[in-house]
Structure formats: C-alpha cells, structure tokens
Design an enzyme around this catalytic site. Structure first.
Site, PDB file in Angstrom:
ATOM      1  N   TYR A   1       0.823  -1.217   0.000  1.00 52.65           N
ATOM      2  CA  TYR A   1       0.000   0.000   0.000  1.00 52.65           C
ATOM      3  C   TYR A   1       0.860   1.272   0.000  1.00 52.65           C
ATOM      4  CZ  TYR A   1      -3.289   3.461   2.020  1.00 52.65           C
ATOM      5  OH  TYR A   1      -4.044   4.572   2.300  1.00 52.65           O
TER       6      TYR A   1
ATOM      7  N   ASP B   1      10.130  -7.644  -3.215  1.00 55.33           N
ATOM      8  CA  ASP B   1       8.946  -7.967  -2.412  1.00 55.33           C
ATOM      9  C   ASP B   1       8.712  -9.473  -2.513  1.00 55.33           C
ATOM     10  OD1 ASP B   1       6.148  -7.993  -1.398  1.00 55.33           O
ATOM     11  OD2 ASP B   1       6.215  -5.835  -1.789  1.00 55.33           O
TER      12      ASP B   1
ATOM     13  N   LYS C   1       2.124  -6.018   9.645  1.00 55.87           N
ATOM     14  CA  LYS C   1       1.589  -4.806  10.290  1.00 55.87           C
ATOM     15  C   LYS C   1       0.335  -5.004  11.122  1.00 55.87           C
ATOM     16  CE  LYS C   1      -1.053  -3.350   6.243  1.00 55.87           C
ATOM     17  NZ  LYS C   1      -1.508  -2.244   5.435  1.00 55.87           N
TER      18      LYS C   1
ATOM     19  N   SER D   1       6.336   3.130  13.313  1.00 55.71           N
ATOM     20  CA  SER D   1       4.913   3.327  13.580  1.00 55.71           C
ATOM     21  C   SER D   1       4.688   4.121  14.850  1.00 55.71           C
ATOM     22  CB  SER D   1       4.279   1.940  13.723  1.00 55.71           C
ATOM     23  OG  SER D   1       3.013   2.044  14.293  1.00 55.71           O
TER      24      SER D   1
ATOM     25  N   TYR E   1       4.004  -6.239  17.772  1.00 55.63           N
ATOM     26  CA  TYR E   1       4.214  -5.462  16.540  1.00 55.63           C
ATOM     27  C   TYR E   1       5.005  -4.193  16.856  1.00 55.63           C
ATOM     28  CZ  TYR E   1       3.173  -2.110  12.821  1.00 55.63           C
ATOM     29  OH  TYR E   1       3.295  -1.158  11.843  1.00 55.63           O
TER      30      TYR E   1
ATOM     31  N   LYS F   1       9.008  -3.114  15.823  1.00 58.55           N
ATOM     32  CA  LYS F   1       9.401  -1.866  15.143  1.00 58.55           C
ATOM     33  C   LYS F   1      10.429  -1.099  15.991  1.00 58.55           C
ATOM     34  CE  LYS F   1       6.946  -1.941  11.351  1.00 58.55           C
ATOM     35  NZ  LYS F   1       7.576  -1.932  10.031  1.00 58.55           N
TER      36      LYS F   1
ATOM     37  N   ASN G   1      -8.455  -2.409   9.513  1.00 54.58           N
ATOM     38  CA  ASN G   1      -8.369  -0.966   9.759  1.00 54.58           C
ATOM     39  C   ASN G   1      -9.694  -0.277   9.437  1.00 54.58           C
ATOM     40  OD1 ASN G   1      -5.158  -1.441   8.585  1.00 54.58           O
ATOM     41  ND2 ASN G   1      -5.544  -0.593  10.604  1.00 54.58           N
ATOM     42  N   LEU G   2      -9.875   0.863  10.077  1.00 53.98           N
ATOM     43  CA  LEU G   2     -11.157   1.569   9.996  1.00 53.98           C
ATOM     44  C   LEU G   2     -11.591   1.928   8.565  1.00 53.98           C
ATOM     45  CD1 LEU G   2     -13.483   3.067  11.432  1.00 53.98           C
ATOM     46  CD2 LEU G   2     -12.013   5.083  11.482  1.00 53.98           C
TER      47      LEU G   2
ATOM     48  N   ARG H   1      -7.534   9.383  16.176  1.00 54.47           N
ATOM     49  CA  ARG H   1      -6.292   9.088  15.469  1.00 54.47           C
ATOM     50  C   ARG H   1      -5.916  10.261  14.567  1.00 54.47           C
ATOM     51  NH1 ARG H   1      -6.764   5.751  18.647  1.00 54.47           N
ATOM     52  NH2 ARG H   1      -6.470   3.488  18.533  1.00 54.47           N
TER      53      ARG H   1
HETATM   54  P1  NAD Z   1       1.495  -3.684   3.097  1.00 55.67           P
HETATM   55  O1  NAD Z   1       1.240  -5.016   3.710  1.00 55.67           O
HETATM   56  O2  NAD Z   1       0.570  -3.195   2.049  1.00 55.67           O
HETATM   57  O3  NAD Z   1       2.979  -3.634   2.497  1.00 55.67           O
HETATM   58  C1  NAD Z   1       4.038  -4.405   3.020  1.00 55.67           C
HETATM   59  C2  NAD Z   1       4.743  -5.062   1.858  1.00 55.67           C
HETATM   60  O4  NAD Z   1       5.806  -5.870   2.375  1.00 55.67           O
HETATM   61  C3  NAD Z   1       3.830  -5.972   1.048  1.00 55.67           C
HETATM   62  O5  NAD Z   1       4.016  -5.733  -0.321  1.00 55.67           O
HETATM   63  C4  NAD Z   1       4.289  -7.378   1.434  1.00 55.67           C
HETATM   64  O6  NAD Z   1       4.085  -8.320   0.400  1.00 55.67           O
HETATM   65  C5  NAD Z   1       5.763  -7.128   1.728  1.00 55.67           C
HETATM   66  N1  NAD Z   1       6.363  -8.135   2.620  1.00 55.67           N
HETATM   67  C6  NAD Z   1       5.853  -8.613   3.785  1.00 55.67           C
HETATM   68  N2  NAD Z   1       6.724  -9.511   4.312  1.00 55.67           N
HETATM   69  C7  NAD Z   1       7.788  -9.578   3.472  1.00 55.67           C
HETATM   70  C8  NAD Z   1       8.991 -10.301   3.475  1.00 55.67           C
HETATM   71  N3  NAD Z   1       9.271 -11.189   4.444  1.00 55.67           N
HETATM   72  N4  NAD Z   1       9.866 -10.123   2.462  1.00 55.67           N
HETATM   73  C9  NAD Z   1       9.590  -9.250   1.460  1.00 55.67           C
HETATM   74  N5  NAD Z   1       8.462  -8.538   1.394  1.00 55.67           N
HETATM   75  C10 NAD Z   1       7.568  -8.690   2.397  1.00 55.67           C
HETATM   76  O7  NAD Z   1       1.604  -2.631   4.291  1.00 55.67           O
HETATM   77  P2  NAD Z   1       1.752  -1.053   4.267  1.00 55.67           P
HETATM   78  O8  NAD Z   1       0.545  -0.498   4.915  1.00 55.67           O
HETATM   79  O9  NAD Z   1       2.147  -0.595   2.930  1.00 55.67           O
HETATM   80  O10 NAD Z   1       2.951  -0.885   5.294  1.00 55.67           O
HETATM   81  C11 NAD Z   1       4.302  -0.729   4.873  1.00 55.67           C
HETATM   82  C12 NAD Z   1       5.187  -0.641   6.103  1.00 55.67           C
HETATM   83  O11 NAD Z   1       4.747   0.440   6.920  1.00 55.67           O
HETATM   84  C13 NAD Z   1       5.133  -1.895   6.987  1.00 55.67           C
HETATM   85  O12 NAD Z   1       6.452  -2.146   7.470  1.00 55.67           O
HETATM   86  C14 NAD Z   1       4.215  -1.481   8.129  1.00 55.67           C
HETATM   87  O13 NAD Z   1       4.510  -2.153   9.330  1.00 55.67           O
HETATM   88  C15 NAD Z   1       4.531  -0.005   8.256  1.00 55.67           C
HETATM   89  N6  NAD Z   1       3.426   0.782   8.827  1.00 55.67           N
HETATM   90  C16 NAD Z   1       2.178   0.732   8.262  1.00 55.67           C
HETATM   91  C17 NAD Z   1       1.134   1.466   8.834  1.00 55.67           C
HETATM   92  C18 NAD Z   1      -0.259   1.417   8.271  1.00 55.67           C
HETATM   93  O14 NAD Z   1      -1.199   1.823   8.956  1.00 55.67           O
HETATM   94  N7  NAD Z   1      -0.466   0.967   7.039  1.00 55.67           N
HETATM   95  C19 NAD Z   1       1.372   2.266   9.964  1.00 55.67           C
HETATM   96  C20 NAD Z   1       2.654   2.298  10.502  1.00 55.67           C
HETATM   97  C21 NAD Z   1       3.684   1.557   9.925  1.00 55.67           C
HETATM   98  N1  UFG Z   2     -11.962   1.092  14.527  1.00 52.20           N
HETATM   99  C1  UFG Z   2     -13.313   0.819  14.647  1.00 52.20           C
HETATM  100  N2  UFG Z   2     -13.854  -0.154  13.861  1.00 52.20           N
HETATM  101  C2  UFG Z   2     -13.110  -0.871  12.974  1.00 52.20           C
HETATM  102  C3  UFG Z   2     -11.722  -0.593  12.859  1.00 52.20           C
HETATM  103  C4  UFG Z   2     -11.180   0.394  13.665  1.00 52.20           C
HETATM  104  O1  UFG Z   2     -14.007   1.439  15.438  1.00 52.20           O
HETATM  105  O2  UFG Z   2     -13.654  -1.762  12.292  1.00 52.20           O
HETATM  106  C5  UFG Z   2     -11.371   2.174  15.338  1.00 52.20           C
HETATM  107  C6  UFG Z   2     -10.262   1.733  16.270  1.00 52.20           C
HETATM  108  O3  UFG Z   2     -10.789   1.288  17.492  1.00 52.20           O
HETATM  109  C7  UFG Z   2      -9.430   3.014  16.379  1.00 52.20           C
HETATM  110  C8  UFG Z   2      -9.588   3.667  15.009  1.00 52.20           C
HETATM  111  O4  UFG Z   2     -10.762   3.097  14.440  1.00 52.20           O
HETATM  112  O5  UFG Z   2      -9.999   3.869  17.345  1.00 52.20           O
HETATM  113  C9  UFG Z   2      -8.416   3.411  14.077  1.00 52.20           C
HETATM  114  O6  UFG Z   2      -8.176   2.008  14.001  1.00 52.20           O
HETATM  115  P1  UFG Z   2      -7.253   1.367  12.859  1.00 52.20           P
HETATM  116  O7  UFG Z   2      -7.304  -0.121  13.031  1.00 52.20           O
HETATM  117  O8  UFG Z   2      -7.612   1.918  11.529  1.00 52.20           O
HETATM  118  O9  UFG Z   2      -5.793   1.942  13.192  1.00 52.20           O
HETATM  119  P2  UFG Z   2      -4.885   1.801  14.497  1.00 52.20           P
HETATM  120  O10 UFG Z   2      -4.650   3.174  15.024  1.00 52.20           O
HETATM  121  O11 UFG Z   2      -5.396   0.773  15.420  1.00 52.20           O
HETATM  122  O12 UFG Z   2      -3.510   1.219  13.887  1.00 52.20           O
HETATM  123  C10 UFG Z   2      -2.978   1.651  12.639  1.00 52.20           C
HETATM  124  C11 UFG Z   2      -2.242   0.495  11.953  1.00 52.20           C
HETATM  125  C12 UFG Z   2      -0.990   0.121  12.709  1.00 52.20           C
HETATM  126  C13 UFG Z   2      -0.178   1.384  12.910  1.00 52.20           C
HETATM  127  C14 UFG Z   2      -0.977   2.442  13.634  1.00 52.20           C
HETATM  128  C15 UFG Z   2      -0.206   3.688  13.838  1.00 52.20           C
HETATM  129  O13 UFG Z   2      -3.087  -0.652  11.872  1.00 52.20           O
HETATM  130  O14 UFG Z   2      -0.241  -0.802  11.940  1.00 52.20           O
HETATM  131  O15 UFG Z   2      -2.139   2.726  12.867  1.00 52.20           O
HETATM  132  O16 UFG Z   2       0.344   4.108  12.667  1.00 52.20           O
HETATM  133  F1  UFG Z   2       0.945   1.080  13.596  1.00 52.20           F
END
Ligand code: NAD
Ligand code: UFG
Length: 354
Positions: free
Chosen positions: A29, A49, A102, A142, A166, A170, A216-217, A248
């Site tokens: 993503y 990837d 994640k 994160s 998780y 990180k 996620n929300l 958030r």
């Molecule tokens: P995502 O799952 O869409 O992207 C992660 C990518 O890493 C995917 O393409 C997956 O195939 C690849 N991957 C997973 N394990 C692997 C491995 N062992 N070797 C090679 N590739 C691998 O997630 P995203 O939302 O794009 O997140 C990207 C990064 O940001 C992650 O490290 C995640 O922890 C971090 N992050 C995401 C969020 C969020 O809310 N999306 C918030 C904070 C941090």
């Molecule tokens: N929520 C709901 N209903 C749902 C999903 C979420 O009410 O179906 C609420 C949660 O309780 C929270 C808010 O929406 O209050 C946001 O929740 P998310 O699951 O979208 O996001 P989080 O803040 O829990 O976590 C996300 C990512 C983590 C990342 C973090 C901080 O999932 O990987 O943001 O960046 F680390």
C-alpha cells in the site's frame, strides 16, 4: 551519491535528483504510492517484495501512471542471502525499507513471525546496505512505538513503551538501525513513525487492497459503503474523548509517500540517525471520520457500537514540528480528500487488484 563519495552536511539540501532507490515491500500500500512519487521526482526505482500481502499489479499500474518501467524482484527480507544478492545486483544508493508485517492482533498470536520479519528482516536489509555501500536507509516505523502513557500530541522525544509485539518489533528494529549508524556514521538513517495512512492516489488507479476482512477503519468503512458488509462496528464509545470514540491522526497516503521522497533527499545530504513523526498533527474520532465519509461520498455507512478492541489506545496524534523544521515538509491533503480518494479507488476497483 555512494557513501564513499561522501555526503554533504548542509542544513539546506541542494536539489537531489536521479537517486537509485531499492524499495523493499514496494508492491504494498504505502510502498506503491511512494514508488509513484519517487519516479515523479526523477528517481530510479527497483522493488523487492515477496508479494505475501500485495499484488504485482500495483507496480504495473504505477508504471502505467508514470509511463516508466519499474523492475520488481522476488525476494524475502528474511533471507540474508537473497537480500545480499539483490543489493549486489542492483547497487542502490538508497533503500526504503517498507517490507514487513503490520497487524497488531496477529503479532499477539504469532510474535515470532513479527520478530523474524520486522526485526530480522530489517537487520538483513541494513547489513546488506552497509556491505553494498548504500548511502541512505529509510525505515517504516509506527506511532505504535509510543505506548499508552504518551501525552498528546506526541513528539519524537516521548517515552517508547509499545504495548504489543508489533510495536516492539518496530522499536527494536529502530534500535538496530541506531546502533549500526553509531558504528558506521557514514550510513545515513531516517526512521519515519507513521500515524494512520488512508486514501489512495487521486486517479483511483492504485490504492489499499487488504487481504480478507479489513482490520483498519477506513478500508472497512469503504466496504460498508460498497455493500460488502452491512455495518461498521465502532470499537467503543466510552473513551474520554468528545464523542467517546477513539481519536487518530489520519494522513493521506500521497502525503506520506511525498514525505519519504523529501526525507530521502534530505538524508542524501545529511548523515546521522534521525527519527520523524509523519502525520497531520490533528486528531479525528471514529464517528467524525464516518460522518466526513458519508457527507463527501453521499454513501450511507450504518454503525453499531461494540465493546472496545483489545490493545487500542484512546487517543493518538502527532506533534509534527520536527519534520516541518528539519525537512520543510507538512501534509497538504485534507480529510475530505482522503475519503473522496478512498471512495474513488474503492468504487473503481470493487475487487481490489484482482
Ligand atoms: P502492506 O502489507 O501493504 O505492504 C508491506 C509489503 O511488504 C507488502 O508488499 C508485502 O508483500 C511485503 N512483505 C511482507 N513480508 C515480506 C517479506 N518477508 N519479504 C519481502 N516482502 C515482504 O503494508 P503497508 O501499509 O504498505 O505498510 C508498509 C510498512 O509500513 C510496513 O512495514 C508497516 O509495518 C509499516 N506501517 C504501516 C502502517 C499502516 O497503517 N499501514 C502504519 C505504521 C507503519
Ligand atoms: N476502529 C473501529 N472499527 C473498525 C476498525 C477500527 O471502530 O472496524 C477504530 C479503532 O478502534 C481506532 C480507530 O478506528 O480507534 C483506528 O483504528 P485502525 O485499526 O484503523 O488503526 P490503528 O490506530 O489501530 O492502527 C494503525 C495500523 C498500525 C499502525 C498504527 C499507527 O493498523 O499498523 O495505525 O500508525 F501502527
């Protein structure tokens, strides 16, 4: 811009163009949107990837949008041999390391998987980068590294007390990078602590395509609007917030992508280990997000209140003054853009990339 050529220590970076960047997890993503911004800014991108949570279609679409071919190499960051070989083959000047797992809930059930991929994978990538004389490494961290106790808005100096594997995976990965930088100061390291990325590229051509039921929300909200699910479960309305629901710091994924480009360009000119929050710096509740979504899209999103989700904090939003001061970056997109672009992607791609 290899390390051996030396980097300038300048507070006002020159324009840095044409950096060869290896993007781990680039089909995911945030990675795919960042690849697009990198190419738009004139950088050369190669992706590695294992496609465990993504589709190569995302990068095919980035190639179409930018009219630029992007190589995608198969590789797992858990394999030191493979990652060493990828860096040796591609000779990148910078590595942006997104590849990782994640899900907070999954990390509680399978902590070993999270340490293996997020911590072990980061160690492999960082060592390969050192060996390959890479100048810059950026790491996807994160807001989860800050625990419950942090006062909001949280700044980068706050205590780090993650409440789940998780978040710890990180935080420990950050420590590995900090120590490697201390021992190898010429390797410039940037850690980006993301808040809550949402939305999609305004074209609706690339976006977030979570496998299975979204945890996620906002992806869940979009699927309720599309009729896939009948209603959104709101996890608790008894937090000490104005409407009782969790707060958030939602940030448009294109803003987050742009922050990576700007930070990479800054790190190409500035050595050391640095950490930045990446958010908008304002807190929005669950019910406010649902209400914005309904108003902007005209779609109905029925909700029901259910008990709190284990592990959730009440409030999380960023102090974003450090990234503004150091990099001159701040978020441009508004909440309405996030929900409009999310809906644009969802309605154009009801089955995601498949
Ligand atoms: P995502 O799952 O869409 O992207 C992660 C990518 O890493 C995917 O393409 C997956 O195939 C690849 N991957 C997973 N394990 C692997 C491995 N062992 N070797 C090679 N590739 C691998 O997630 P995203 O939302 O794009 O997140 C990207 C990064 O940001 C992650 O490290 C995640 O922890 C971090 N992050 C995401 C969020 C969020 O809310 N999306 C918030 C904070 C941090
Ligand atoms: N929520 C709901 N209903 C749902 C999903 C979420 O009410 O179906 C609420 C949660 O309780 C929270 C808010 O929406 O209050 C946001 O929740 P998310 O699951 O979208 O996001 P989080 O803040 O829990 O976590 C996300 C990512 C983590 C990342 C973090 C901080 O999932 O990987 O943001 O960046 F680390």
């Amino acid at each position: 811009m290899k390390r051996s050529e030396g980097m300038k220590l300048s507070p006002a970076p020159d324009i840095v163009v044409g950096v060869k960047v290896l993007v781990t997890g680039g089909t995911g993503y945030i990675g795919s949107h960042t690849c697009l911004r990198l190419v738009e800014e004139g950088h050369e991108v190669v992706v590695v990837d294992n496609v465990s949570n993504s589709s190569i279609e995302s990068i095919k679409r980035v190639s179409q949008l930018t009219d630029t071919h992007i190589d995608v190499l198969e590789g797992d960051v858990r394999s030191k041999t493979r990652i060493d070989a990828v860096i040796a083959e591609t000779s990148p000047e910078a590595v942006i390391h997104f590849a990782g797992l994640k899900s907070v809930a999954e990390s509680v059930r399978f902590p070993d998987k999270y340490y293996e991929t997020n911590l072990g994978g980061t160690l492999n990538v960082a060592r390969a980068a050192l060996q390959g004389n890479v100048a810059v490494v950026l790491f996807s961290s994160s807001a989860t590294v800050y625990g419950e106790s942090a006062s909001m808005p949280v700044d980068e100096g706050a205590a780090t007390e993650p409440t789940n594997p998780y978040g710890r995976s990180k935080l420990y990965a950050e420590s590995v990078l900090r120590d490697l930088n201390a021992a190898n100061p010429a390797l410039s390291v940037g850690v980006l602590r993301y808040f809550n990325p949402v939305g999609a590229h305004p074209s609706g051509v690339i976006g977030e395509d979570p496998r299975g039921t979204p945890a996620n929300l906002m992806p869940y909200v979009a699927r309720v609007a599309a009729g896939t699910y009948p209603e959104l479960s709101v996890y608790g309305d008894d937090y000490s917030t104005a409407d009782g629901t969790g707060i958030r710091d939602y940030i448009h994924v294109m803003d987050l992508a742009d922050a990576h480009v700007k930070v990479m360009e800054y790190k190409a000119e500035n050595s050391g280990f640095e950490t930045w929050n990446v958010g908008r710096g304002s807190g929005v509740s669950v019910l406010e997000m649902v209400s914005r979504f309904q108003e902007v899209t005209g779609k109905s999103v029925p909700t029901k209140i259910v008990p709190r989700r284990a592990g959730d904090v009440a409030v999380s939003f960023a102090n974003v003054s450090r990234i503004a001061r150091d990099i001159g970056w701040s978020a441009k997109y508004e909440l309405d853009d996030m929900v409009a672009d999310l809906w644009h992607w969802q309605s154009q791609n009801p089955e995601g990339y498949e």
